[in-house]
Write an enzyme that holds these catalytic residues in place. Structure first.
Site, mmCIF file in Angstrom:
data_model
loop_
_atom_site.group_PDB
_atom_site.id
_atom_site.type_symbol
_atom_site.label_atom_id
_atom_site.label_comp_id
_atom_site.label_asym_id
_atom_site.label_seq_id
_atom_site.Cartn_x
_atom_site.Cartn_y
_atom_site.Cartn_z
ATOM 1 C CB THR A 27 -0.966 -0.006 1.193
ATOM 2 O OG1 THR A 27 -1.911 1.047 1.026
ATOM 3 C CG2 THR A 27 -0.227 0.138 2.510
ATOM 4 C CB ILE A 56 3.722 0.285 5.645
ATOM 5 C CG1 ILE A 56 4.744 -0.234 6.658
ATOM 6 C CG2 ILE A 56 2.399 -0.445 5.772
ATOM 7 C CD1 ILE A 56 4.364 -0.016 8.109
ATOM 8 C CG PHE A 85 9.963 -0.610 7.372
ATOM 9 C CD1 PHE A 85 8.897 0.083 7.931
ATOM 10 C CD2 PHE A 85 10.582 -1.592 8.125
ATOM 11 C CE1 PHE A 85 8.463 -0.184 9.221
ATOM 12 C CE2 PHE A 85 10.153 -1.872 9.415
ATOM 13 C CZ PHE A 85 9.087 -1.170 9.962
ATOM 14 C CE LYS A 86 5.636 0.347 -1.225
ATOM 15 N NZ LYS A 86 4.247 0.576 -1.694
ATOM 16 C CB ILE A 87 13.108 3.220 1.482
ATOM 17 C CG1 ILE A 87 12.933 2.705 2.920
ATOM 18 C CG2 ILE A 87 13.936 4.492 1.446
ATOM 19 C CD1 ILE A 87 14.254 2.308 3.575
#
Length: 337
Positions: A27, A56, A85-87
């Site tokens: 998402t 996320i 964790f999306k970076i």
């Protein structure tokens, strides 16, 4: 190839994960904003309890801020083994990726549009590298070649990274991902639902249901509600009203003792009107001549009814149970559930 759902819509997420085999959910803040979500943290916690793996966003202007945000989110009660964790890719982003990976956390470096960006993310130890295929194609770029180059780089250099195919617009993108050998794909629910659809499959399945029905369903289970019988004392015009009430183009004409005199159909009506004119409507049914009705026992299967329709070349068959009429079977009833 891992299969993720790409959404922030709760109804879509609930529906998608009923499949039971999705690997996780991706998402974005943009998805959440579109859905009118205001409690981001509350939504993240709720989603973490609904899906196997949750990916996320961890945003920040430098590596330290990104790390701080990732740990803040973990303090909400997220499982580090089930949270990615999306970076967004940047120099600070890949530095943050390395820091988080050294801490044993899972990282997806995304918004990748070039092989060079992908390489930096791979070398920083990213768990996932995520090029956006649809967006690249919107700009006229060869996104599929980029994806293929990323997969080749992982395989050639042995990076412990999964290439995620994202920004999926249609089911052809899924086929592209499979052919290229992508490790992971994240797909909107609308596209996911189309993956099992094919007109030939639908036609074949419907045929199987019809054929199974013909072998298993009895005639009495297929006839429509109501027994379309009328006394032979009524006039033809009243029989027409009964046809309309019953919803049949046929009525069973009975004698005073309940025995069957014959079958009167809308075809019979048309022939009488052509031959004798409108005054025939006042005639009583008992004044007409009838052929012996074609009948079938209520307890036989539809296959036998189909054979009788073919043999007699009629459109309606009287259904009897214990010798008494209980209804009519229309040839269309063989096709309807």
């Amino acid at each position: 190839m891992e299969l993720y759902l790409d959404s922030a819509n709760m109804k879509e997420i609930e529906e998608g994960f009923k499949l039971g085999f999705l690997d996780g959910l991706t998402t974005t803040p943009t998805f959440m904003q579109r859905e009118g979500i205001t409690d981001i943290d509350g939504t993240i916690v709720k989603l973490s309890k609904m899906v196997p793996v949750l990916q996320i966003e961890a945003l920040g202007s430098n590596a330290e801020e990104i790390k701080k945000e990732a740990y803040r989110q973990l303090e909400l009660g997220l499982d580090p083994k089930r949270t990615v964790f999306k970076i967004p890719v940047s120099l600070e982003g890949v530095r943050a990726c390395k820091i988080l990976r050294n801490d044993g956390l899972l990282v997806n470096v995304h918004l990748v549009y070039t092989l060079q960006q992908a390489y930096m993310a791979m070398h920083a130890g990213a768990t996932y590298v995520c090029p956006l295929v649809g967006r690249l194609q919107d700009q006229g770029h060869d996104a599929l070649t980029l994806i293929e180059q990323c997969v080749d780089a992982v395989n050639y250099y042995g990076y412990d990274t999964k290439i995620m195919f994202s920004s999926v617009r249609h089911n052809e993108h899924v086929r592209n991902a499979i052919n290229i050998g992508v490790h992971t794909i994240t797909v909107p629910l609308k596209v996911m639902k189309s993956l099992t659809e094919n007109n030939f499959t639908q036609v074949g399945t419907e045929q199987f249901f019809r054929d199974t029905r013909m072998m298993m369903v009895k005639v009495k289970e297929a006839i429509r509600p109501g027994n379309p019988t009328v006394s032979n004392e009524v006039a033809i015009k009243d029989a027409i009203i009964k046809m309309t009430e019953y919803g049949f183009g046929t009525v069973i004409v009975t004698n005073k003792d309940g025995s069957v005199q014959g079958i009167f159909t809308d075809g019979d009506l048309r022939r009488l009107l052509q031959k004798e004119g409108e005054h025939v409507l006042s005639k009583k049914l008992k004044e007409l001549e009838y052929k012996a009705p074609v009948s079938i026992d209520a307890n036989v299967i539809l296959n036998e009814a189909a054979a009788l329709f073919k043999k007699t070349n009629v459109d309606n068959i009287m259904v009897t149970d214990g010798g008494k009429p209980i209804g009519m079977l229309d040839i269309q009833d063989l096709k309807n559930d």
